[in-house]
Write a protein that holds these residues in place. Sequence first.
Motif, PDB file in Angstrom:
ATOM      1  N   ASP A  59       4.331   2.724   8.592  1.00  0.00           N
ATOM      2  CA  ASP A  59       4.795   1.432   8.060  1.00  0.00           C
ATOM      3  C   ASP A  59       5.324   1.538   6.640  1.00  0.00           C
ATOM      4  O   ASP A  59       5.514   0.536   5.968  1.00  0.00           O
ATOM      5  CB  ASP A  59       3.662   0.396   8.117  1.00  0.00           C
ATOM      6  CG  ASP A  59       2.503   0.739   7.194  1.00  0.00           C
ATOM      7  OD1 ASP A  59       2.536   1.822   6.563  1.00  0.00           O
ATOM      8  OD2 ASP A  59       1.560  -0.068   7.103  1.00  0.00           O
TER       9      ASP A  59
ATOM     10  N   SER B 115       3.826   2.950   4.064  1.00  0.00           N
ATOM     11  CA  SER B 115       2.780   2.977   3.045  1.00  0.00           C
ATOM     12  C   SER B 115       2.284   4.394   2.780  1.00  0.00           C
ATOM     13  O   SER B 115       2.510   5.319   3.571  1.00  0.00           O
ATOM     14  CB  SER B 115       1.600   2.113   3.488  1.00  0.00           C
ATOM     15  OG  SER B 115       0.993   2.672   4.653  1.00  0.00           O
ATOM     16  N   GLU B 116       1.583   4.571   1.661  1.00  0.00           N
ATOM     17  CA  GLU B 116       0.983   5.861   1.341  1.00  0.00           C
ATOM     18  C   GLU B 116      -0.105   6.226   2.345  1.00  0.00           C
ATOM     19  O   GLU B 116      -0.257   7.390   2.726  1.00  0.00           O
ATOM     20  CB  GLU B 116       0.404   5.829  -0.076  1.00  0.00           C
ATOM     21  CG  GLU B 116       1.441   5.835  -1.180  1.00  0.00           C
ATOM     22  CD  GLU B 116       2.259   7.117  -1.187  1.00  0.00           C
ATOM     23  OE1 GLU B 116       1.684   8.199  -0.957  1.00  0.00           O
ATOM     24  OE2 GLU B 116       3.476   7.031  -1.410  1.00  0.00           O
TER      25      GLU B 116
ATOM     26  N   ASN C  95      11.669   3.756   7.093  1.00  0.00           N
ATOM     27  CA  ASN C  95      10.295   4.254   6.986  1.00  0.00           C
ATOM     28  C   ASN C  95      10.080   5.471   7.885  1.00  0.00           C
ATOM     29  O   ASN C  95       9.429   6.446   7.489  1.00  0.00           O
ATOM     30  CB  ASN C  95       9.310   3.153   7.367  1.00  0.00           C
ATOM     31  CG  ASN C  95       9.237   2.028   6.352  1.00  0.00           C
ATOM     32  OD1 ASN C  95       9.613   2.206   5.196  1.00  0.00           O
ATOM     33  ND2 ASN C  95       8.772   0.874   6.773  1.00  0.00           N
TER      34      ASN C  95
ATOM     35  N   ARG D  21      -5.547   0.793   6.383  1.00  0.00           N
ATOM     36  CA  ARG D  21      -4.876  -0.388   5.837  1.00  0.00           C
ATOM     37  C   ARG D  21      -3.425  -0.039   5.558  1.00  0.00           C
ATOM     38  O   ARG D  21      -3.110   1.098   5.223  1.00  0.00           O
ATOM     39  CB  ARG D  21      -5.554  -0.854   4.536  1.00  0.00           C
ATOM     40  CG  ARG D  21      -6.901  -1.492   4.746  1.00  0.00           C
ATOM     41  CD  ARG D  21      -7.438  -2.060   3.452  1.00  0.00           C
ATOM     42  NE  ARG D  21      -7.799  -1.008   2.517  1.00  0.00           N
ATOM     43  CZ  ARG D  21      -8.993  -0.410   2.500  1.00  0.00           C
ATOM     44  NH1 ARG D  21      -9.898  -0.740   3.390  1.00  0.00           N
ATOM     45  NH2 ARG D  21      -9.285   0.514   1.615  1.00  0.00           N
ATOM     46  N   GLY D  22      -2.558  -1.033   5.661  1.00  0.00           N
ATOM     47  CA  GLY D  22      -1.140  -0.837   5.394  1.00  0.00           C
ATOM     48  C   GLY D  22      -0.736  -1.383   4.040  1.00  0.00           C
ATOM     49  O   GLY D  22      -1.568  -1.591   3.153  1.00  0.00           O
ATOM     50  N   ARG D  23       0.549  -1.678   3.885  1.00  0.00           N
ATOM     51  CA  ARG D  23       1.076  -2.078   2.586  1.00  0.00           C
ATOM     52  C   ARG D  23       0.841  -3.537   2.275  1.00  0.00           C
ATOM     53  O   ARG D  23       0.909  -3.953   1.124  1.00  0.00           O
ATOM     54  CB  ARG D  23       2.595  -1.802   2.545  1.00  0.00           C
ATOM     55  CG  ARG D  23       2.931  -0.328   2.599  1.00  0.00           C
ATOM     56  CD  ARG D  23       4.429  -0.090   2.696  1.00  0.00           C
ATOM     57  NE  ARG D  23       5.131  -0.546   1.510  1.00  0.00           N
ATOM     58  CZ  ARG D  23       6.421  -0.349   1.318  1.00  0.00           C
ATOM     59  NH1 ARG D  23       7.133   0.265   2.249  1.00  0.00           N
ATOM     60  NH2 ARG D  23       7.012  -0.775   0.227  1.00  0.00           N
TER      61      ARG D  23
ATOM     62  N   ARG E 156       5.377  -6.026   5.854  1.00  0.00           N
ATOM     63  CA  ARG E 156       4.777  -4.700   5.783  1.00  0.00           C
ATOM     64  C   ARG E 156       3.312  -4.770   6.169  1.00  0.00           C
ATOM     65  O   ARG E 156       2.762  -5.825   6.446  1.00  0.00           O
ATOM     66  CB  ARG E 156       4.943  -4.140   4.369  1.00  0.00           C
ATOM     67  CG  ARG E 156       6.411  -4.022   3.974  1.00  0.00           C
ATOM     68  CD  ARG E 156       6.569  -3.719   2.509  1.00  0.00           C
ATOM     69  NE  ARG E 156       7.990  -3.636   2.163  1.00  0.00           N
ATOM     70  CZ  ARG E 156       8.443  -3.548   0.925  1.00  0.00           C
ATOM     71  NH1 ARG E 156       7.607  -3.542  -0.085  1.00  0.00           N
ATOM     72  NH2 ARG E 156       9.726  -3.474   0.695  1.00  0.00           N
ATOM     73  N   GLY E 157       2.688  -3.631   6.177  1.00  0.00           N
ATOM     74  CA  GLY E 157       1.272  -3.589   6.515  1.00  0.00           C
ATOM     75  C   GLY E 157       1.018  -3.892   7.973  1.00  0.00           C
ATOM     76  O   GLY E 157      -0.096  -4.224   8.350  1.00  0.00           O
TER      77      GLY E 157
ATOM     78  N   PRO F 271      -7.935   5.242   3.060  1.00  0.00           N
ATOM     79  CA  PRO F 271      -7.126   5.663   1.916  1.00  0.00           C
ATOM     80  C   PRO F 271      -7.850   6.732   1.106  1.00  0.00           C
ATOM     81  O   PRO F 271      -9.082   6.837   1.132  1.00  0.00           O
ATOM     82  CB  PRO F 271      -6.975   4.374   1.095  1.00  0.00           C
ATOM     83  CG  PRO F 271      -7.337   3.264   2.026  1.00  0.00           C
ATOM     84  CD  PRO F 271      -8.339   3.834   2.977  1.00  0.00           C
TER      85      PRO F 271
ATOM     86  N   GLN G 239      -5.619   6.228  -3.982  1.00  0.00           N
ATOM     87  CA  GLN G 239      -4.900   5.065  -3.459  1.00  0.00           C
ATOM     88  C   GLN G 239      -5.771   3.819  -3.483  1.00  0.00           C
ATOM     89  O   GLN G 239      -5.341   2.752  -3.881  1.00  0.00           O
ATOM     90  CB  GLN G 239      -4.440   5.349  -2.020  1.00  0.00           C
ATOM     91  CG  GLN G 239      -3.482   6.518  -1.917  1.00  0.00           C
ATOM     92  CD  GLN G 239      -3.416   7.079  -0.505  1.00  0.00           C
ATOM     93  OE1 GLN G 239      -4.197   6.718   0.356  1.00  0.00           O
ATOM     94  NE2 GLN G 239      -2.484   7.997  -0.286  1.00  0.00           N
ATOM     95  N   ASP G 240      -7.018   3.980  -3.021  1.00  0.00           N
ATOM     96  CA  ASP G 240      -7.937   2.847  -2.948  1.00  0.00           C
ATOM     97  C   ASP G 240      -9.342   3.416  -2.791  1.00  0.00           C
ATOM     98  O   ASP G 240      -9.672   3.979  -1.757  1.00  0.00           O
ATOM     99  CB  ASP G 240      -7.586   1.954  -1.764  1.00  0.00           C
ATOM    100  CG  ASP G 240      -8.452   0.696  -1.693  1.00  0.00           C
ATOM    101  OD1 ASP G 240      -9.444   0.619  -2.435  1.00  0.00           O
ATOM    102  OD2 ASP G 240      -8.127  -0.192  -0.891  1.00  0.00           O
TER     103      ASP G 240
END
Length: 329
Positions: free
Chosen positions: A19, A21-22, A73, A118-120, A125-126, A148, A152-153
């Motif tokens: 998607d 995202s990282e 993407n 989890r996504g963006r 997004r996400g 993540p 990132q998180d």
Amino acid sequence: MNKDVRNTSSTAPVLVGIDGSEIALRALDRALAEARARNVGVRLIGAFPVAIVGEPELEARYRDAVSQECENNLLAAVEHARQQDPEVPLDTVTAEGDAARSVLRAAKDCSLVVMGKRGRGGALRGRLGSVSNAVAAHSPVPVIVVPPGAQQDSSDQEQARSEAQEAQDVQLTEQQDKARVPASETDFSGTVVVGVDAAGDENPAVAQAIEYATSHGLGLSLVTVNGALSGTPEWFQDQYNQTYYFEESLKKLSALARSIAERAPGVQVSDYAFLGRPGRVLVQASRTAELVVVGSRGVGGFTGLLMGSVSQAVLTGAAGPVMVVPSKR
């Protein structure tokens, strides 16, 4: 071979949700590693939403924008994958509509699904990261959900550490007078941790964990959690739990460990019984384990482990990757 899990020993590819995202790239890295271990390719899937606003021109512009974003993407993810490992075969799928349903449809032709936890986020997004739990609950093949990284998180790691400070989960041993080690202090490094319920060796999650440990050269840690009588009076626990109920649980788990060790001589098998809450114990295990394996549903029994609520708790709180294996239906 577990007949309830499709394509787990075939040439079917590993499917990964993308998607932009990282965390999706982190999931892609995991998918590449899993594909190498299975000697298969990786299939990247991107999904974009459908908007019906009653204005054809606006709908067309919207579709063009989100479909192009999805395509970009995927192209970026393919480039990332080529840089990481140019030898793994790649192909891409673009789906229009609900992300979870799109992944589940594609999963039928794959051996494994890998999703970011989890996504963006945001309206466009996400889409894939936000539905990882839904995919894990309904997928016909095993799903690995990747959290993540700390850069990132770090919330997953922080949550697990916080729970460790408050948790009362402890190991059970045959020597009742021996000091009990908290679950948060048990080291599962270098092993695949699998939650064991009353189904024992017949549980598809156990079979998958054995297969994974064998193919990846890892140890196997069997974990059962006895919480059925928690909350009862202390005199009842002292006279019944510890002298009979817990001992029976330990015997069954030890017997299962010996059986697996005989059938998989190349895998070092360890067994751990805990007193506490199943979901919380497995979340703590995720802090050090290479992978935690749970079933999508359980059967109850002497441990009551692997109920759907437990799997959801593990997915929500895990600090490391979790594999959810389809349970028998």
